[in-house]
Design an enzyme around this catalytic site. Structure first.
Site, PDB file in Angstrom:
ATOM      1  N   ARG A 103      54.875   6.001  66.355  1.00  0.00           N
ATOM      2  CA  ARG A 103      54.751   6.974  67.353  1.00  0.00           C
ATOM      3  C   ARG A 103      55.073   6.275  68.703  1.00  0.00           C
ATOM      4  NH1 ARG A 103      49.726  10.790  69.360  1.00  0.00           N
ATOM      5  NH2 ARG A 103      50.544  11.900  67.530  1.00  0.00           N
ATOM      6  N   HIS A 130      57.605  16.304  66.048  1.00  0.00           N
ATOM      7  CA  HIS A 130      56.341  15.817  65.542  1.00  0.00           C
ATOM      8  C   HIS A 130      56.159  16.582  64.232  1.00  0.00           C
ATOM      9  CE1 HIS A 130      52.240  14.470  65.210  1.00  0.00           C
ATOM     10  NE2 HIS A 130      51.609  15.182  66.243  1.00  0.00           N
ATOM     11  N   GLN A 133      52.809  16.820  62.095  1.00  0.00           N
ATOM     12  CA  GLN A 133      52.056  17.749  62.530  1.00  0.00           C
ATOM     13  C   GLN A 133      52.343  19.237  62.144  1.00  0.00           C
ATOM     14  OE1 GLN A 133      49.323  17.776  65.042  1.00  0.00           O
ATOM     15  NE2 GLN A 133      49.070  19.563  64.101  1.00  0.00           N
ATOM     16  N   ASP A 218      50.266  24.437  72.694  1.00  0.00           N
ATOM     17  CA  ASP A 218      50.037  22.790  72.710  1.00  0.00           C
ATOM     18  C   ASP A 218      49.797  22.483  73.993  1.00  0.00           C
ATOM     19  OD1 ASP A 218      50.161  20.161  72.437  1.00  0.00           O
ATOM     20  OD2 ASP A 218      52.325  19.976  71.988  1.00  0.00           O
ATOM     21  N   CYS A 258      47.573  22.216  68.058  1.00  0.00           N
ATOM     22  CA  CYS A 258      47.516  20.741  67.425  1.00  0.00           C
ATOM     23  C   CYS A 258      46.484  19.892  67.980  1.00  0.00           C
ATOM     24  CB  CYS A 258      49.177  20.189  67.431  1.00  0.00           C
ATOM     25  SG  CYS A 258      49.609  20.059  69.230  1.00  0.00           S
ATOM     26  N   ARG A 286      45.574  17.562  58.400  1.00  0.00           N
ATOM     27  CA  ARG A 286      46.411  16.399  58.798  1.00  0.00           C
ATOM     28  C   ARG A 286      46.162  15.368  57.743  1.00  0.00           C
ATOM     29  NH1 ARG A 286      48.323  15.514  63.880  1.00  0.00           N
ATOM     30  NH2 ARG A 286      49.115  13.849  63.088  1.00  0.00           N
TER      31      ARG A 286
HETATM   32  N1   CP Z   1      47.852  16.481  67.323  1.00  0.00           N
HETATM   33  C1   CP Z   1      48.004  14.969  67.204  1.00  0.00           C
HETATM   34  O1   CP Z   1      49.003  14.538  67.017  1.00  0.00           O
HETATM   35  O2   CP Z   1      46.818  14.602  68.009  1.00  0.00           O
HETATM   36  P1   CP Z   1      46.813  13.086  68.141  1.00  0.00           P
HETATM   37  O3   CP Z   1      47.716  12.893  69.726  1.00  0.00           O
HETATM   38  O4   CP Z   1      45.465  12.712  68.573  1.00  0.00           O
HETATM   39  O5   CP Z   1      47.160  11.967  67.094  1.00  0.00           O
HETATM   40  N1  NVA Z   2      53.117  17.866  72.963  1.00  0.00           N
HETATM   41  C1  NVA Z   2      52.201  16.861  72.891  1.00  0.00           C
HETATM   42  C2  NVA Z   2      51.674  16.614  71.418  1.00  0.00           C
HETATM   43  C3  NVA Z   2      50.340  15.924  71.396  1.00  0.00           C
HETATM   44  C4  NVA Z   2      49.625  15.707  70.001  1.00  0.00           C
HETATM   45  C5  NVA Z   2      52.284  15.381  73.271  1.00  0.00           C
HETATM   46  O1  NVA Z   2      53.600  14.755  73.033  1.00  0.00           O
HETATM   47  O2  NVA Z   2      51.719  14.604  74.049  1.00  0.00           O
END
Ligand code: CP
Ligand code: NVA
Length: 298
Positions: A103, A130, A133, A218, A258, A286
């Site tokens: 990530r 993502h 997700q 989101d 999400c 998930r």
């Molecule tokens: N939805 C999601 O990816 O959550 P986190 O940022 O907690 O991993």
């Molecule tokens: N769009 C958000 C998703 C978090 C799971 C971010 O990138 O922070």
């Protein structure tokens, strides 16, 4: 040959449906307490340069439940963030591990990591997309509605990484996606949309939710975009998921997010905790879908 999951269309439609079948099986096994250890002796390195609750924990628990082991690696603790090249890091990690979850901010880093690693690389979120997700989200829709072809999803809010993956996923899986956002918050264009789904971008949230089976949102401020916070809050205020918007969709429309949610910003507490919301089932899935991904790729 090793396979990566950097974007949803690294899998084709048939492979995704296969993944979902495996997810159902893994979910059932877990519910019945049946041990299933196909990844015994395998190790996943998980590099996190951004915060996470769901992704980190579900992948770590997933590896454990499949008999393997996960290492949580923050960028700060690796030589990678002290100047060791991505290429060297990818080669070294490939000698120890059986897979890498990453990530981070720049999607190109994930592409470069995958190109230089000889083990599968899984994208756990970048500024661009993502995929894990949205795979779990589409699985959740199939589970709740019995099918996915032709299902209408209204994505209302910021055109971010989640919206981008939704465009890819909906198109590939034959769904109808209406993204509603202000002009300046539109998602990056997807260079090549595969599949026969329909994807449209509109400005009016009420137009998007018309006849929608699913209303999805989101956060307005994604990780790394904090400097734009005040501007985005003003622009996105009319795009809040509240009861009035839910009432404008299909009668039994389901609400998804999400998570993490910012209550009373992109979604009201009334809706998030209300009878249309399936956000915690969505979060649970998930785990099951990512276990299917791990078993497939590792
Ligand atoms: N939805 C999601 O990816 O959550 P986190 O940022 O907690 O991993
Ligand atoms: N769009 C958000 C998703 C978090 C799971 C971010 O990138 O922070």
């Amino acid at each position: 040959m090793k396979r990566d999951l950097l974007a949803i269309n690294d899998f084709n439609q048939e492979e995704i449906l296969g993944l979902f079948e495996k997810s159902v099986d893994l979910k059932e096994k877990r519910q019945k307490g049946i041990e299933h250890l196909p990844l015994k002796g395998k190790t996943l390195g998980m590099i996190f340069n951004k915060h996470s609750t769901r992704t980190r924990i579900s992948f770590e628990v997933g590896m454990f439940e499949l008999g393997g082991h996960a290492l949580f690696l923050t960028g700060d603790q690796l030589q990678l963030n002290r100047g060791e090249t991505l290429k060297d890091s990818a080669q070294v990690l490939s000698r120890y591990l059986n897979g890498i979850l990453i990530r981070t901010y720049d999607h190109n880093e994930v592409i470069a990591l995958a190109e230089n690693a000889t083990i599968p690389v899984i994208n756990g979120l970048t500024d661009l997309n993502h995929p894990v997700q949205i795979l779990a989200d589409i699985f959740t829709i199939k589970e709740k509605l019995g099918g996915i072809e032709g299902v209408k999803v209204a994505y209302v809010g910021d055109g971010n990484n989640v919206a981008y993956s939704w465009m890819m996923g909906a198109s590939l899986m034959g769904m109808h996606l209406a993204v509603a956002c202000p002009k300046s918050c539109q998602p990056d264009p997807v260079p090549q949309l595969c599949g026969n789904g329909k994807v449209e971008i509109v400005e009016d949230p009420f137009e998007a939710v018309q006849n929608a089976d699913i209303i999805y949102t989101d956060v307005w401020i994604s990780m790394g975009q904090e400097k734009d916070e005040e501007n985005k809050k003003k622009l996105l205020h009319p795009y809040q998921i509240n009861q009035k918007l839910v009432d404008a969709a299909k009668k039994d429309a389901l609400v998804m997010h999400c998570l993490p949610a910012h209550r009373e910003m992109e979604i009201t507490t009334e809706v998030l905790d209300g009878k249309h919301s399936i956000v915690f089932d969505q979060a649970e899935n998930r785990l099951h879908v990512q276990k299917a991904i791990l078993e497939t790729l590792l």
